[in-house]
Motif scaffolding. Structure first.
Motif, PDB file in Angstrom:
ATOM      1  N   UNK A  88      -2.896  96.897 -50.726  1.00 26.00           N
ATOM      2  CA  UNK A  88      -2.106  95.884 -50.969  1.00 26.00           C
ATOM      3  C   UNK A  88      -1.032  96.102 -51.904  1.00 26.00           C
ATOM      4  N   UNK A  89      -1.453  96.965 -53.073  1.00 23.04           N
ATOM      5  CA  UNK A  89      -0.588  97.433 -54.075  1.00 23.04           C
ATOM      6  C   UNK A  89       0.556  98.363 -53.475  1.00 23.04           C
ATOM      7  N   UNK A  90      -0.101  99.243 -52.545  1.00 24.92           N
ATOM      8  CA  UNK A  90       0.549 100.401 -52.117  1.00 24.92           C
ATOM      9  C   UNK A  90       1.823  99.802 -51.099  1.00 24.92           C
ATOM     10  N   UNK A  91       1.466  98.979 -50.279  1.00 22.89           N
ATOM     11  CA  UNK A  91       2.494  98.476 -49.456  1.00 22.89           C
ATOM     12  C   UNK A  91       3.560  97.867 -50.212  1.00 22.89           C
ATOM     13  N   UNK A  92       3.295  97.108 -51.230  1.00 23.33           N
ATOM     14  CA  UNK A  92       4.300  96.490 -52.109  1.00 23.33           C
ATOM     15  C   UNK A  92       5.303  97.478 -52.718  1.00 23.33           C
ATOM     16  N   UNK A  93       4.686  98.401 -53.421  1.00 23.38           N
ATOM     17  CA  UNK A  93       5.278  99.160 -54.211  1.00 23.38           C
ATOM     18  C   UNK A  93       6.020 100.216 -53.404  1.00 23.38           C
ATOM     19  N   UNK A  94       5.556 100.635 -52.141  1.00 22.47           N
ATOM     20  CA  UNK A  94       6.277 101.493 -51.305  1.00 22.47           C
ATOM     21  C   UNK A  94       7.393 101.064 -51.042  1.00 22.47           C
ATOM     22  N   UNK A  95       7.465  99.658 -50.412  1.00 18.92           N
ATOM     23  CA  UNK A  95       8.540  98.845 -49.801  1.00 18.92           C
ATOM     24  C   UNK A  95       9.528  98.934 -50.930  1.00 18.92           C
ATOM     25  N   UNK A  96       9.290  98.289 -52.286  1.00 18.82           N
ATOM     26  CA  UNK A  96      10.197  98.349 -53.316  1.00 18.82           C
ATOM     27  C   UNK A  96      10.915  99.689 -53.743  1.00 18.82           C
ATOM     28  N   UNK A  97      10.002 100.680 -53.494  1.00 13.45           N
ATOM     29  CA  UNK A  97      10.579 102.086 -53.744  1.00 13.45           C
ATOM     30  C   UNK A  97      11.670 102.561 -52.722  1.00 13.45           C
ATOM     31  N   UNK A  98      11.434 102.220 -51.422  1.00 18.47           N
ATOM     32  CA  UNK A  98      12.237 102.787 -50.397  1.00 18.47           C
ATOM     33  C   UNK A  98      13.494 101.893 -50.701  1.00 18.47           C
ATOM     34  N   UNK A  99      13.438 100.549 -51.167  1.00 21.87           N
ATOM     35  CA  UNK A  99      14.667  99.788 -51.359  1.00 21.87           C
ATOM     36  C   UNK A  99      15.449 100.338 -52.601  1.00 21.87           C
ATOM     37  N   UNK A 100      14.842 101.034 -53.631  1.00 16.98           N
ATOM     38  CA  UNK A 100      15.615 101.476 -54.612  1.00 16.98           C
ATOM     39  C   UNK A 100      16.220 102.772 -54.420  1.00 16.98           C
ATOM     40  N   UNK A 101      15.439 103.590 -53.391  1.00 21.80           N
ATOM     41  CA  UNK A 101      16.106 104.727 -52.853  1.00 21.80           C
ATOM     42  C   UNK A 101      17.273 104.680 -52.130  1.00 21.80           C
ATOM     43  N   UNK A 102      17.209 103.598 -51.155  1.00 27.35           N
ATOM     44  CA  UNK A 102      18.165 103.256 -50.522  1.00 27.35           C
ATOM     45  C   UNK A 102      19.450 102.840 -51.206  1.00 27.35           C
TER      46      UNK A 102
END
Length: 395
Positions: free
Chosen positions: A343-357
């Motif tokens: 759960x943590x990984x999915x949440x943090x990965x999604x937010x990281x890709x938002x920040x990368x974008x």
């Protein structure tokens, strides 16, 4: 929203110049999730392909991050040197060998073994050992001589450059059983030394951290996720002792050290249980801290990857103890930890890709004119009102 629109001067070269080692925390989190999916005690459809797929993706990202980090060192040496003077960003140098260790472990646990593959794993392990030793020596040296620190600004992030040697020790425990006797004993001896370098230092930091929290209360919300970091040295320290104890019985079975090897296995399990129990207390406190921070707001930053690797290695220690003991509660408990990790990984990965974008995560605090502690985690502004983690969950 334009890709990398928030980069300084809109220049993609700034990605290299401002690349920071905290990106390797994503390798740590992704790699440990791959390992825990593979170790999940209740088989499910697609378990092995999912674990191997995560491991392969993690390896590709590690190569990308390593290239960017080396590019900063080669093409922007003045910028690179400033990294070591930053009191927070320099701590993340320890994420590099820990990220590499997840790739080595995945190659041993998730892929078929062959002679060349084992030789490559041994080479990478030696590289990981060298990087770990550099981390535990160089970063504290700059902390002692060049950086400004204060007890009220201390967080569990101080553990980051200290933990890599014990992570390498755990990898040594996995690697040793696949080697010939001479090579196995050498890896085991070195791994115990690495464990001895790391774990006592980590326990000392945790003692100071307890005092800091008592006197100065919780850190700012930007460093909230650091509350989970103590699970890292406690989980990895326990895991390394279990794995090395198991390797002892194989490597020293027909030698004069056979009785010592049996003691090492039993003593390793006993001490591992003590560390695991200590970690259980820290997990409970981290959960309570996080609930408190939720009401204050949790702005996203790369430090959110601290939700993943510490919990992951603690889960790995849980599975290792379950394998070597008859304590039946450990396997289902570890399964629950794995689901929380996912759960943590999915949440943090999604937010990281938002920040990368958006490009907002490509910013090196050590290059900023301001040198405050809170810049060390490259914080993104909250996307709306209210607690940011709750906002993320609603998305």
């Amino acid at each position: 929203m334009a890709l990398f629109s928030d980069l300084p001067r809109g220049d993609l070269r700034e990605i290299v110049r401002q690349f920071t080692p905290n990106w390797f925390a994503a390798n740590m989190g992704t790699g440990i999730l791959a390992l825990m999916v593979g170790a999940f005690p209740y088989p499910f459809w697609g378990q092995s392909p999912l674990a191997q797929g995560l491991w392969i993706i993690n390896g590709l990202f590690f190569c990308l991050f390593a290239g960017l980090f080396l590019g900063r060192a080669i093409f922007y040496p003045a910028s690179f040197r400033r990294l070591f003077g930053h009191p927070v960003q320099s701590l993340f140098i320890g994420a590099i060998p820990m990220g590499l260790a997840t790739i080595i472990n995945g190659g041993l646990l998730l892929r078929p073994h062959s002679g060349p593959a084992l030789e490559m794993a041994l080479v990478f392990w030696w590289v990981d050992v060298a990087l770990s030793v550099l981390s535990v020596l160089v970063v504290p040296y700059f902390m002692f001589t060049a950086q400004e620190h204060a007890i009220e600004r201390m967080t569990a992030a101080w553990l980051l450059p200290i933990v890599p040697p014990e992570v390498a020790a755990a990898s040594g425990g996995l690697l040793a059983p696949h080697l010939a006797t001479g090579g196995a004993t050498m890896v085991i001896y070195i791994s115990y030394v690495l464990w001895a370098i790391s774990v006592p230092l980590a326990l000392g930091i945790l003692t100071i951290l307890f005092l800091r929290l008592t006197l100065h209360k919780l850190p700012h919300a930007d460093m909230a996720v650091s509350a989970w970091l103590p699970l890292g040295p406690l989980g990895t320290g326990a895991l390394a002792l279990v794995l090395l104890g198991d390797a002892d019985t194989q490597a020293f079975a027909a030698t004069p050290l056979a009785q010592l090897a049996a003691f090492g296995q039993m003593g390793g399990i006993f001490i591992a249980f003590l560390l695991w129990g200590f970690g259980l207390w820290w997990m409970a406190m981290a959960g309570l801290f996080t609930l408190r921070y939720l009401h204050e707001g949790l702005p996203f930053n790369m430090g959110w990857w601290g939700f993943t690797f510490p919990l992951g290695v603690y889960t790995a220690a849980t599975f290792a103890l379950a394998h070597d003991t008859d304590f039946g509660v450990l396997a289902p408990l570890g399964a629950g930890f794995t689901l929380l990790l996912a759960f943590f990984w999915v949440l943090v990965t999604w937010r990281s890709f938002q920040g990368m974008w958006s490009g907002q995560l490509f910013h090196a605090p050590c290059l900023s004119e301001e040198t405050g502690l809170l810049e060390g985690v490259c914080t993104l502004p909250p996307p709306g009102t209210g607690p940011d983690l709750l906002e993320s969950l609603r998305r």
